[in-house]
Design an enzyme around this catalytic site. Structure first.
Site, PDB file in Angstrom:
ATOM      1  N   SER A   1       0.791  -1.231   0.000  1.00 59.76           N
ATOM      2  CA  SER A   1       0.000   0.000   0.000  1.00 59.76           C
ATOM      3  C   SER A   1       0.822   1.279   0.000  1.00 59.76           C
ATOM      4  O   SER A   1       0.250   2.371  -0.072  1.00 59.76           O
ATOM      5  CB  SER A   1      -0.963   0.023   1.192  1.00 59.76           C
ATOM      6  OG  SER A   1      -2.050  -0.842   0.957  1.00 59.76           O
TER       7      SER A   1
ATOM      8  N   LYS B   1      -0.005   3.796  -2.726  1.00 66.83           N
ATOM      9  CA  LYS B   1      -1.026   4.847  -2.637  1.00 66.83           C
ATOM     10  C   LYS B   1      -0.411   6.242  -2.605  1.00 66.83           C
ATOM     11  O   LYS B   1      -1.090   7.231  -2.904  1.00 66.83           O
ATOM     12  CB  LYS B   1      -1.912   4.617  -1.413  1.00 66.83           C
ATOM     13  CG  LYS B   1      -2.802   3.382  -1.503  1.00 66.83           C
ATOM     14  CD  LYS B   1      -3.679   3.256  -0.264  1.00 66.83           C
ATOM     15  CE  LYS B   1      -4.633   2.064  -0.376  1.00 66.83           C
ATOM     16  NZ  LYS B   1      -3.952   0.772  -0.242  1.00 66.83           N
TER      17      LYS B   1
ATOM     18  N   SER C   1      -5.682   3.536   4.518  1.00 63.68           N
ATOM     19  CA  SER C   1      -5.235   2.680   3.420  1.00 63.68           C
ATOM     20  C   SER C   1      -6.424   2.043   2.697  1.00 63.68           C
ATOM     21  O   SER C   1      -6.512   0.825   2.554  1.00 63.68           O
ATOM     22  CB  SER C   1      -4.274   1.598   3.943  1.00 63.68           C
ATOM     23  OG  SER C   1      -3.458   1.121   2.894  1.00 63.68           O
TER      24      SER C   1
END
Length: 498
Positions: free
Chosen positions: A138, A141, A331
């Site tokens: 993640s 992102k 997230s």
């Protein structure tokens, strides 16, 4: 008989009768004893009865509370970080390495790469395989945040509209990219639920009434904004089943959750249709007193409404900056995929997965980050096919914190804070990491064999440092791996590395 002597006449005393009590006689002690016994028995009774006549006792005075519980006489000075000074000393790379190397160790299998840079100058202070492509989880992102802020702008909002349908008695709910819709009234102070379907339905009824519309209304939905497969084939079926992600549509309630408070478990398989059905129910309730009924069932508008019908009502989302902050804090995979597609549309690309990955890569280069070796197969980081280097992440964090594009500053609030917020709220609590609590701000990344942490921290000398640590091939569930990441970041926070 009389006695004349002494000139006084005397009378003889009669004899005493047996058993008679005479004052001063020793036979009176039983009565005294009985009286004493009655007196002794009466005292406790009197003590029991007396409170009823004199009322309750006065309450005992409350003890004085300890000093730390008392209202302060004066307010203490606020404790905040000092303003960053460009003149603060830059850490010595060898000293930084001596602090980070011993703690950045894998627990079991796998390896960590890492990079630390001075935020102002870009000087590399630590480099362990920083140019090696890694699965970033993640942390990806961060790239999506840069793409969204650069292409859409921090203040941009997504609009969900209701328009007249292609046939009489039809209305179309037209998606605009807002997947954080709420079912109830709009909540302007919130990011999730900023636009509410109950409010949108009430506005729609007002418009229909003003137009003289009565009778039955049929609700259609237009979700043609996005194209291509709704479900990325690079995602593992188990992740979809666990609710880590769902088929991506440009219209959803609660970021495609049944309940915004329940962030695990199954999601709607068709979030656009689920949102339209909720809207139809709200429209039915709002129109009940206005001579309107709503037909059961929701259908997709054939070919999309293309916004050709007259607009009846509209509701705007929270800003892109607010949505980016939420995406980074918790997230949110679904929100990240939506942001990537909206960034693609803003640059003239299709609103698809391919458009999103292309937009993220292009905006990386436009932000001054060399995109060599970058490989993206999604924009949320759930796929194992992504490849990004630790150096590219530190360059991204530098662009956000100190780069020339001020639009990227909007992402700063989205970085979770160690021990306090977001995906770092339960970390930095033991003796080896508590020194980083409240100081380390970083995006997390977690897959079965992947852990990553990229962010920034002000060191003990007041120097802003950016960092990225990425572990691949790690032993699933090994407790020491997250601790290793947190210890490395904590070492930077306490570094007076000169």
């Amino acid at each position: 008989m009389t006695n004349s002597t002494g000139g006084e006449q005397l009378r003889a005393r009669p004899p005493r009768r047996r058993g008679s009590a005479v004052k001063g006689s020793g036979t009176s002690w039983p009565l005294a004893l009985a009286a004493l016994v009655l007196l002794v028995l009466a005292i406790p009774g009197a003590l029991l009865v007396a409170p009823g006549f004199r009322g309750p006792d006065a309450p005992a005075p409350a003890p004085t509370p300890p000093s730390w519980q008392q209202a302060p006489a004066t307010l203490s000075a606020p404790q905040v970080l000092a303003t960053l000074q460009p003149s603060a000393p830059t850490p010595v790379p060898a000293v930084v390495a001596a602090q980070v190397e011993p703690v950045l160790k894998a627990d079991g299998g796998g390896t960590f790469t890492g990079m630390v840079q001075d935020a102002l100058t870009g000087q590399v202070l630590f480099d362990r395989g920083g140019a090696e492509g890694r699965v970033p989880a993640s942390n990806l992102k961060l790239l999506t945040a840069v793409a969204a802020l650069r292409t859409l702008g921090p203040d941009h909002r997504f609009t969900t509209k209701v328009v007249q349908g292609p046939a009489v008695g039809q209305v179309v709910l037209v998606s605009g990219g807002d997947v954080l819709l709420g079912a109830g009234e709009s909540r302007p102070g919130q990011t999730m639920g900023h636009a509410g379907l109950a409010t949108l339905a009430a506005l729609t009824v007002q418009a229909l009434q003003a137009a003289g519309t009565t009778g039955e209304i049929k609700v259609l939905v237009d979700d043609s904004l996005f194209t291509g497969p709704a479900l990325n084939p690079n995602w593992q079926p188990g992740d979809v089943e666990a609710g880590e992600i769902a088929p991506v549509y440009p219209l959803a309630l609660n970021s495609a959750r049944f309940d915004p408070a329940v962030t695990t478990g199954p999601r709607p398989e068709d979030s656009a249709k689920a949102a339209a059905e909720e809207f139809a129910g709200r429209l039915r309730a709002a129109g009940a007193g206005a001579g309107l009924t709503v037909a059961a069932g929701v259908e997709r508008s054939p070919g999309g409404a293309q916004t050709t019908g007259a607009v009846l009502a509209a509701a705007e989302s929270a800003t892109v900056a607010e949505q980016v902050d939420l995406m980074l804090q918790v997230s949110d995979n679904y929100l990240a995929e939506t942001m990537g597609r909206m960034a693609a549309l803003a640059t003239g690309r299709p609103g698809s997965n391919d458009g999103a990955t292309a937009a993220a890569t292009a905006e990386l280069a436009a932000a001054g980050v060399t995109p060599d070796a970058v490989k993206l197969v999604d924009v949320c980081g759930l796929a194992m096919g992504n490849q990004v280097t630790a150096r590219q992440f530190t360059d991204v964090v530098r662009a956000i914190t100190t780069g020339a594009d001020a639009r990227l500053r909007a992402a700063l609030d989205g970085f979770p804070v160690g021990g306090l917020s977001g995906t770092l709220d339960t970390r930095y609590g033991d003796a080896t990491t508590s020194g980083g609590a409240g100081l380390v701000r970083a995006k997390t990344g977690t897959l079965n064999t992947v852990l990553a942490l990229s962010g920034y921290v002000v060191d003990a000398d007041g120097r802003l440092l950016v960092f990225s640590f990425i572990g691949n091939g790690l032993t699933p569930g090994a407790a020491g791996n997250k601790v290793a990441l947190d210890r490395a970041a904590t070492a930077l926070a306490g570094c007076g590395c000169r």
